[in-house]
Scaffold this active site. Sequence first.
Site: not given
Ligand code: NAD
Ligand code: DAU
Length: 368
Positions: A139-141, A165, A169
């Site tokens: 992630t970019d975080e 988180y 990562k």
């Molecule tokens: P998600 O939470 O939707 O899915 C995570 C999956 O991993 C789920 O299916 C869960 O059951 C599985 N899991 C969790 N713990 C496990 C374990 N111990 N063993 C096996 N499976 C397990 O997550 P996502 O949003 O799809 O993100 C996927 C990846 O991409 C993560 O590594 C996250 O850090 C990264 N990422 C997410 C975003 C985003 O915007 N969602 C952006 C950048 C990077």
């Molecule tokens: O940047 C990549 C990341 O993006 C991933 O690594 C994470 O897995 C993914 O969850 C996401 O993180 P964020 O914290 O940016 O996503 P989230 O959807 O939780 O929140 C997006 C923005 O909106 C953040 O600034 C918090 C704000 N927010 C979120 C929720 C859930 C609100 O203002 N209200 C809300 O109810």
Amino acid sequence: MSNYIPRNFLVTGGAGFIGSNFVNYLLKAHPDAIVVVLDALTYAGNLESLNSVISSSKLQFVHGDIRDYNLVRNLLHDKSIDTLVNFAAESHVDRSIAGPDAFINTNIIGTHTLLKAAKSVWLDKSGGPVSHRFHHVSTDEVYGSLGIEDPAFTEVTPYSPNSPYAASKAASDHLVRAYHHTYGLQVTTSNCSNNYGPYQFPEKLIPLLIVNILYGKPLPVYGDGLNIRDWLYVEDHCRGIDIILKKGRIGETYNIGGDNEWTNINIVKLVCDLIDKAFENSNSLKERFPKAPAAVEKRSDTLIQYVEDRPGHDRRYAINSEKISAELGFCSNTLFETGIKKTIDWYLENESWWRNIIDGSYRESAAT
Ligand code: NAD
Ligand code: DAU
């Protein structure tokens, strides 16, 4: 090990949001591929996200934990896996603030277990190392927070994670890097910005907004709503990972972004407007979602509520994607206007998917 061609995939976390989109993408883009999905089916994992491919002879689902060394080792060996793509993680920042342990366990210890198993099967074999790839999805975080005028994150921006988180990562990224430098494991890593699209669990901002609007529930905006995120359509992310697998340099990290920065409040207003428009000419939507403001000719943005800020809330993320674009020819190709409409349409058309997740308790509280 130079003649690497991805054929047999182990996709960890393949029942989650991005993982399931990746599996769906992979089976189309690589018709000859064999795909094994390993997923623990935590609250965020959902087999229904794989419904359209689950009966394919090319796909096998294994219910298990990435921390189970013997299971992972046996899968890599018995299924002749040459490519591991690691999506498995705890992924929600708010949950990491409320309870960091699961993040340490899965994101750090889990990733390390995968690395150990991969090293054992791919590098320590008696016949010598086999052709392989370990791709880690990050992630970019990990780069921390930007000021409004700061240049976007590049691959050499120092790590500065702020939430449990992000720290977990970052630790996993370092372990992946170390297994390459120390043992020669053939790794690549991608650091991506905020994804949006089908199958995203409705605790993340965009699906939460959609579902809350449909139920007439408040739309919580943290702090002043001016935090900025870069948004990428999930299918573009999947394509970016595929290109890295095919053409990426071993040991390298690649940032993937959408060049698409939005303040949270503007995203909230946009989703409200698009849902209002969808309801305008649809009696069917009005009947299906009678609690939505648009069902009674009100605006969805009347549901906006500013709430207490997320502790340690990062102000801005922005991705410089020049490296993946110049080296591998990747750029995002879904316009945000197109992607967000597709996403809203998907949630409107797939009510049973998110209703099953949200369950009765949410509906009861929505009714109060
Ligand atoms: P998600 O939470 O939707 O899915 C995570 C999956 O991993 C789920 O299916 C869960 O059951 C599985 N899991 C969790 N713990 C496990 C374990 N111990 N063993 C096996 N499976 C397990 O997550 P996502 O949003 O799809 O993100 C996927 C990846 O991409 C993560 O590594 C996250 O850090 C990264 N990422 C997410 C975003 C985003 O915007 N969602 C952006 C950048 C990077
Ligand atoms: O940047 C990549 C990341 O993006 C991933 O690594 C994470 O897995 C993914 O969850 C996401 O993180 P964020 O914290 O940016 O996503 P989230 O959807 O939780 O929140 C997006 C923005 O909106 C953040 O600034 C918090 C704000 N927010 C979120 C929720 C859930 C609100 O203002 N209200 C809300 O109810």
